[in-house]
Design a protein around this motif. Structure first.
Motif, PDB file in Angstrom:
ATOM      1  N   LEU A   1       0.828  -1.199   0.000  1.00  0.00           N
ATOM      2  CA  LEU A   1       0.000   0.000   0.000  1.00  0.00           C
ATOM      3  C   LEU A   1       0.865   1.252   0.000  1.00  0.00           C
TER       4      LEU A   1
ATOM      5  N   SER B   1      -3.787   0.981  -2.914  1.00  0.00           N
ATOM      6  CA  SER B   1      -2.917   0.432  -3.947  1.00  0.00           C
ATOM      7  C   SER B   1      -3.677   0.414  -5.263  1.00  0.00           C
TER       8      SER B   1
ATOM      9  N   ALA C   1      -5.829  -3.297   0.651  1.00  0.00           N
ATOM     10  CA  ALA C   1      -6.279  -2.239   1.563  1.00  0.00           C
ATOM     11  C   ALA C   1      -7.745  -2.377   1.927  1.00  0.00           C
TER      12      ALA C   1
ATOM     13  N   THR D   1       1.991  -1.216   4.098  1.00  0.00           N
ATOM     14  CA  THR D   1       2.384   0.017   3.435  1.00  0.00           C
ATOM     15  C   THR D   1       3.894   0.075   3.326  1.00  0.00           C
TER      16      THR D   1
END
Lengths: 660, 641
Positions: free
Chosen positions: A43, A58, A163, B619
């Protein structure tokens, strides 16, 4: 004083692709897109420098819209990807990765851009015609008699974005809902008025934060937000009154009773004359009277309705809904057959009235909403999809993904086919083109006016770029493999030793003199990566003391046929046979099962192997359950956009920037 | 303008999350330590003791902080409880995830193992939950428990008396739509289930359980606040004819009114609503005692200038006149006369205004013995609309006979003057048949008001969720201990499985599971997170140090050895009061071992905590947009796009 600074002259950059700064930025962009790709993608957190909202995503659409570059070439590519997305919603990252990869390969190969462009164009044609072939090996028909392939298609889209943070059960639920919503928007029978044209309905999405994902649902008809105080007791009574259909009036003009439509300028009113506000209110009340005499039972307005008018209508048992917002107008028109009235000074024309079958109040999550039921079955159906998720970030991603899924499903109506997902289409197509290109190299080179070696170089770059897309699905030190029979994509998780070798199962390495039980490593073994050590002399054992436990290869396992590698295996033979434990049970898309096809051989992706036979097509008589399917239409277009964009960028000689 | 990329290979995000969560460690458990948050720039400070208030007051510049705040606020908005647990678990699990990364476990493996671990634990917790009928008061009277009638949720609807199964709380679907070949799926009967015929009732009545005992079980140390909640329940039960016992509780028919200045034992529960009036207005109330009055409700302001929302006023309208206006009456005078006439004509005695009321009109009304009250909360107005039959209007000129509601009583509750600059009286307004209840929260320390209010609402919602779920989880760390135990059992089984595996005989399903080679490691780290929770709980209870706590818990785990029942002594240990200042009241001591947690809230908080960890864990890049590339030149970890 007009201008203080002198106008600066434009900046011209010669062959931008040769500038290291440009290349660096392109590499960076490519890395960003590649790392986002697939269900295991990474992400990105995007926010501005003053601490605005943090976007975690993403998804190419959200990402490319949020991220801007100062580099014109990148802007060009971004714009074309976004343009593709606006038409097809899907395959944005795919386009980007393929495009950057093509540019990169051409630059590395040293081919002149003009030559490379010609070859790319020709190969694109080969790809397109291959994909359009009836017996294309990476295509499956979408069977509308069952929901299976549609659900798979939807789930592939929905599961591709981490996500969303969905459990498997939640993924299944949302995929089913997406298909349900899609099916509800397909009208049965002909659209009245135009028998040969089918008009699809609409799905309106309502998102609710903080609720359970499994509370998400699809409703036929529309759910309209009505703030608490608007649900007067009379309204709620109305919602319970017997079966409809009810007559509905819809206004787009503001019925707030203000003077805004007179425009700018001042107004002078004689003191004896009545107040203009009162006059307008009288006008509005006349409208209300007409609505009541015409037996309107639902009165809706895109904007504000004057409270006095609301009061009047409610007194007469009319259900009043104001402030619908522009987004709901078209679905309401489509569903009820009403015409949106944009004028209140004249009586409502009788044909402007629409119909709803009924209304009720529905509790979705924490919200109470008014549910308008569609008047009759065969009308272009409008439905509402209520999406619930635990927090806003995940909800936004889920919303984007569901809209994408809806679009992808709609595209199947045009072309009822889908492509194998999980990277298998790319590896299969690469193998096909590689084979076809190699065998017909002389002919193709001649017709393009390039040398055969140039053609082969270009061909190799093109195939590698396709495989690079499949490889982009692989993160976390996993290894991408391709089997040599069907050219499908297989990914091997990290920590499992992967090697190429010609050694049959259960047999130790052919470096004959290595005593069993001793470790064999090339000194440079990278963690979890495919190993080709070209320098290990036969029979020589190299012990690398630094290889962490469990990460590299121990000859203790060699005997079990797991960790086998050798430096002297001639290229092209570097394949693995048998059913070593490390290769997963099925390929990326799920079509090829290891257990069902013994004797498969694998090689790591993007290794050079000499020409091989055309990939076999898996017989689809009794297809196993496919895991991943991609949109055919979107991917075909993405392929074209990527190649054309790459060609365009390669063709750019100068960049001229106005720096004022 | 370009964008800047910060690559987060070091997983700073997880560390930030852990650090953020550590701030709230002291809020765990019944003995909460308050925290002062001071703003250096403004010099303002505030006293907080809940997790979501801390986040509200922090200036969260990092993106992870924002993400955490977003999650916490969303959770708080829906559940009004459990935010502390959420952030704590997010903190410990992000540390677990970080440790996994250090051990070179790949992210998909971490994600799949952690979510599997949570799924397993949630399943076991659900099956080990305690039905609220089984939450017995105390050992002495548990034999004669008040089990009458069939124990199932009955949703009461006073307006229509509709079928209970159609109630508002039934919004959790019982069965999911099954996809069939039909294009319309059979959604119809499903569709009807979610409709809410009665709009306004959310009351939960609980046959067969005594709310007072349940309240005690979920009071979590807030004894005073919880006793107010029980009072509320008593009053609401009385209002709908259930007599003196606690039979019903409706959190939506509850408002709080905070009064600084009085000491805390003046907090009380009153029917209807409580408002503060000036002495002048209050003198009018003296005359209005013990009678039923007529009421009208105004949405918006009560003034001539006010226009409804969405009305664009045109300012440049000028009056042109050809003769002198001798009467000197302004437009406002006209309007005032008009309104007053309307009110008098309809025999209105009380005007409740959502917005502000014109001062002149208020004075005028007072001389005609009409009380105008401004700034009423919308919720309260809504309740008055329902109970008195009044129709809310936007303009007073709109009023007609049918808009007037009846049956309102006004009385002076208390004189609050003296402690404020302006004299003020607390007045109680009650409509007939109202279920609305006001809780007056008082404290002599002004800065504690917010805390008291939060604490009260926490208790109210804990009881609400208890009645809604009809299930509770064993509290005081017992549920967490259970989770640790389950995970350890799985680790053990997993180990045996791997050892016993010959490479060929393992069934397909098990192979899929064992396909994650790091499952045991991840489970252990996850379990450690829960251990951390229990030990922090014990530490905050003042019973022992963290190290001792771990030892005790481990000993407990060994003692349990397989069996899933938990020793009551353990939870008593958690609440043993050997702090010198004796922070625990006798009530709390008595209830030790009888502590319960809300099931849905807790499980959902865990899930959300894990979501947060996953989002941060997955992330790899932070992108900052709108930055001038020249600004960041030379920074090593930053790249420019």
């Amino acid at each position: 004083m007009s201008r203080v600074t002198k106008k600066a002259s434009s900046v011209c950059t010669d062959s931008p692709l040769s500038m290291s700064e440009v290349c660096q930025k392109m590499t960076l962009m490519r890395q960003i897109l590649t790392s986002c790709f697939g269900p295991n993608g990474r992400l990105k957190q995007v926010h501005n420098n003053v601490g605005g909202h943090v976007l975690t995503t993403s998804t190419s659409t959200s990402l490319l819209q949020a991220v801007s570059s100062s580099e014109p070439l990148l802007k060009l590519i971004t714009a074309s990807i976004l343009n593709h997305l606006s038409r097809f919603s899907d395959c944005g990252l795919y386009t980007g990765i393929l495009c950057f990869s093509l540019i990169d390969h051409v630059q590395k190969s040293g081919l002149r851009p003009s030559v490379a462009i010609k070859i790319n164009k020709q190969l694109l044609e080969v790809c397109t015609s291959f994909l359009n072939q009836e017996d294309c090996g990476c295509k499956v028909n979408v069977d509308f008699n069952s929901c299976q392939s549609l659900v798979t298609l939807a789930r592939s889209v929905i599961s591709s974005k981490p996500a969303c943070v969905l459990t498997e059960g939640e993924q299944q639920h949302i995929s089913t809902l997406a298909v349900h919503a899609f099916l509800l928007t397909v009208p049965c029978g002909d659209t009245p008025g135009s028998p040969d044209r089918v008009r699809l309905g609409k799905t309106v999405t309502v998102s609710i934060e903080g609720q359970f994902v499994l509370d998400s649902a699809v409703f036929p008809g529309l759910l309209v937000n009505v703030p608490d105080m608007q649900l007067h007791p009379t309204d709620s009574e109305r919602t319970r009154r017997g079966p409809g259909p009810f007559r509905l009036a819809l206004f787009t003009v503001s019925l707030s009773g203000d003077l805004s439509e007179f425009g700018e300028g001042s107004l002078e009113v004689h003191s004896g004359a009545p107040d203009p506000e009162d006059l307008i209110l009288d006008e509005l009340l006349k409208l209300g009277e007409q609505a009541v005499t015409d037996q309107v039972e639902v009165f809706m307005c895109q904007r504000v309705i004057h409270p006095v008018l609301q009061h009047y209508l409610r007194r007469h048992g009319v259900l009043v809904v104001e402030r619908l917002g522009i987004a709901l107008i078209e679905p309401i028109v489509q569903m009820t057959g009403a015409q949106a009235v944009a004028l209140y000074q004249t009586p409502i024309p009788p044909e402007a009235y629409g119909q709803v079958k009924g209304c009720c109040v529905r509790t979705v999550g924490s919200r109470e909403m008014l549910h308008l039921l569609p008047p009759r079955e065969p009308a272009p159906a409008v439905c509402t999809m209520v999406l619930c998720h635990r927090n806003d970030t995940m909800l936004n991603e889920l919303k984007a993904v569901c809209q994408r899924a809806e679009h992808v499903l709609r595209l199947t109506l045009r072309d009822p086919v889908a492509l194998l997902g999980g990277g298998c289409t790319e590896t299969h197509m690469a193998a096909y083109i590689s084979n076809k290109g190699t065998t017909e190299a002389a002919k193709a080179a001649l017709s393009l006016g390039v040398s055969q070696s140039q053609y082969l170089l270009g061909l190799n770059g093109f195939c590698s770029s396709l495989e690079a897309v499949a490889l982009a699905l692989v993160h976390d030190g996993e290894t991408g493999l391709v089997d040599l029979s069907y050219a499908h994509h297989w990914s091997v998780p990290q920590g499992e030793a992967i090697h190429s070798g010609t050694v049959p199962q259960g047999e130790a390495i052919h470096s004959g003199t290595v005593p069993q039980g001793e470790a064999i490593h090339s000194g440079t073994v990278a963690q979890g990566e495919a190993i080709h050590s070209g320098t290990v002399a036969q029979g020589e054992a190299i012990h690398s003391g630094t290889v962490p436990q469990g990460e590299a290869i121990h000859s203790g396992t060699v005997a079990q046929g797991e960790a086998i590698h050798s430096g002297t295996v001639p290229q092209g033979e570097a394949v693995q046979r048998g059913d070593g434990d490390e290769v997963p049970a099925t390929c990326g898309c799920g079509l090829v099962e290891r257990s069902a096809r013994p004797g498969l051989e694998w090689t790591p992706l993007n290794t050079r192997y000499p020409s091989r036979s055309a990939p076999l097509v898996v017989g689809k008589d009794t297809p196993p359950q496919l895991r991943v399917l991609d949109s055919f239409t979107a991917k075909l277009n993405a392929l074209q956009v990527a190649v054309e964009m790459a060609n365009l960028v390669l063709d750019i000689r100068y960049v001229i920037q106005d720096v004022n | 303008m370009g964008s800047t990329i910060i690559s987060q290979r070091l997983h700073v995000g997880l560390q930030q999350l852990t650090a953020l969560a550590a701030v709230t460690h002291s809020f765990l458990g019944p003995n909460k330590n308050h925290k002062f948050i001071q703003d250096e720039s403004t010099g303002e400070s505030s006293l907080v003791c809940t997790c979501f208030r801390v986040l509200e007051h922090l200036d969260l510049t990092c993106s992870v902080g924002q993400l955490a705040n977003e999650t916490i606020q969303a959770h708080q908005k829906v559940f009004h409880s459990g935010a502390g647990c959420l952030l704590f678990m997010a903190g410990v699990w992000s540390r677990a995830a970080l440790e996994c990364l250090h051990r070179d476990i790949s992210i998909p493996h971490i994600v799949s193992a952690m979510s599997e671990g949570l799924d397993i634990c949630c399943k076991v917790c659900r099956s080990n939950s305690v039905s609220i009928e089984d939450v017995r008061p105390n050992a002495s009277d548990s034999g004669t428990s008040v089990l009458q009638g069939s124990p199932h949720t009955v949703l009461r609807n006073p307006v229509t008396g509709m079928n209970p199964s159609h109630g508002a709380l039934n919004n959790k679907k019982q069965s999911r739509i099954k996809l069939t070949h039909s294009r319309h799926f059979c959604a119809n009967d499903e569709a009807d289930k979610n409709t809410t015929p009665g709009l306004f009732s959310h009351a939960v009545s609980s046959k067969g359980v005594d709310i007072a005992h349940l309240a005690e079980a979920v009071s979590h140390g807030c004894v005073d606040a919880m006793s107010l909640v029980v009072e509320v329940s008593k009053m609401q039960s009385k209002n709908n004819g259930s007599g003196d016992s606690c039979r019903t509780f409706d959190v939506n028919k509850l408002v709080t009114c905070t009064l600084p200045g009085l000491s805390e034992d003046h907090s009380c529960v009153l029917p209807g609503c409580v408002i503060l009036l000036s002495a002048e207005q209050a003198s009018l109330v003296h005359h209005m005692k013990e009678q039923k009055w007529q009421v009208v409700l105004i949405n918006g302001d009560l003034s001539e200038k006010y226009r409804h929302l969405g009305f664009n006023s045109k300012n440049d309208i000028s009056q042109v006149t050809d003769k002198l206006d001798l009467k000197g009456l302004s437009k406002e005078d006209d309007w005032e006369d008009n309104v007053l006439t309307t009110l008098l004509k309809n025999n209105v005695n009380l005007v409740l205004v959502n917005g502000e009321a014109s001062e002149r009109l208020t004075q005028h009304c007072m001389s005609h013995r009409i009380l105008v009250v401004e700034r009423m909360k919308p919720d309260i107005l809504k309740d008055f609309a329902e109970t008195t039959g009044a129709v809310p209007v936007t303009y007073a000129t709109q009023l007609s006979k049918h808009c007037v509601g009846t049956g309102v009583e006004i009385s002076i509750w208390r004189d609050c003057s003296g402690n404020r600059r302006r004299a003020s009286m607390a007045v109680n307004i009650v409509a007939d048949r109202t279920a609305l209840v006001t809780v007056v929260l008082t404290t002599s320390v002004h800065s504690k008001l917010q805390t008291l209010e939060d604490c009260f609402w926490g208790c109210a919602y804990r009881l609400h969720h208890t009645l809604k779920d009809r299930k509770l989880l064993p509290g005081a760390g017992k549920t967490e201990l259970l989770c640790v135990q389950i995970l350890q059992k799985h680790i053990k089984d997993n180990g045996e499985q791997t050892r016993g595996k010959d490479g060929t005989s393992a069934p397909q399903a098990k192979q899929g599971r064992a396909g994650n080679p790091h499952r045991a490691d991840v489970f252990q780290l996850m379990a450690d997170g829960w251990m951390d929770y229990i030990s922090t709980l014990m530490l905050n209870s003042g019973t022992c140090s963290k190290v001792d706590a771990w030892t005790t818990i481990n000993q407990q785990l060994i003692d349990l050895n397989g069996g899933l029942s938990l020793d009551a002594n353990f939870s008593r240990l958690l609440l043993r009061d050997d702090t010198e200042d004796g922070m625990m009241s006798p009530d709390m001591k008595r209830s030790a071992g009888k502590v319960y947690d809300n099931m849905t809230v807790k499980l959902e908080a865990w899930r959300k905590a894990l979501d947060l960890v996953f989002l941060v864990l997955q992330t790899d890049t932070e992108i900052i947009t709108g930055i001038d590339p020249k600004q960041v030149e030379g920074q090593s970890n930053v790249m420019v796009l």
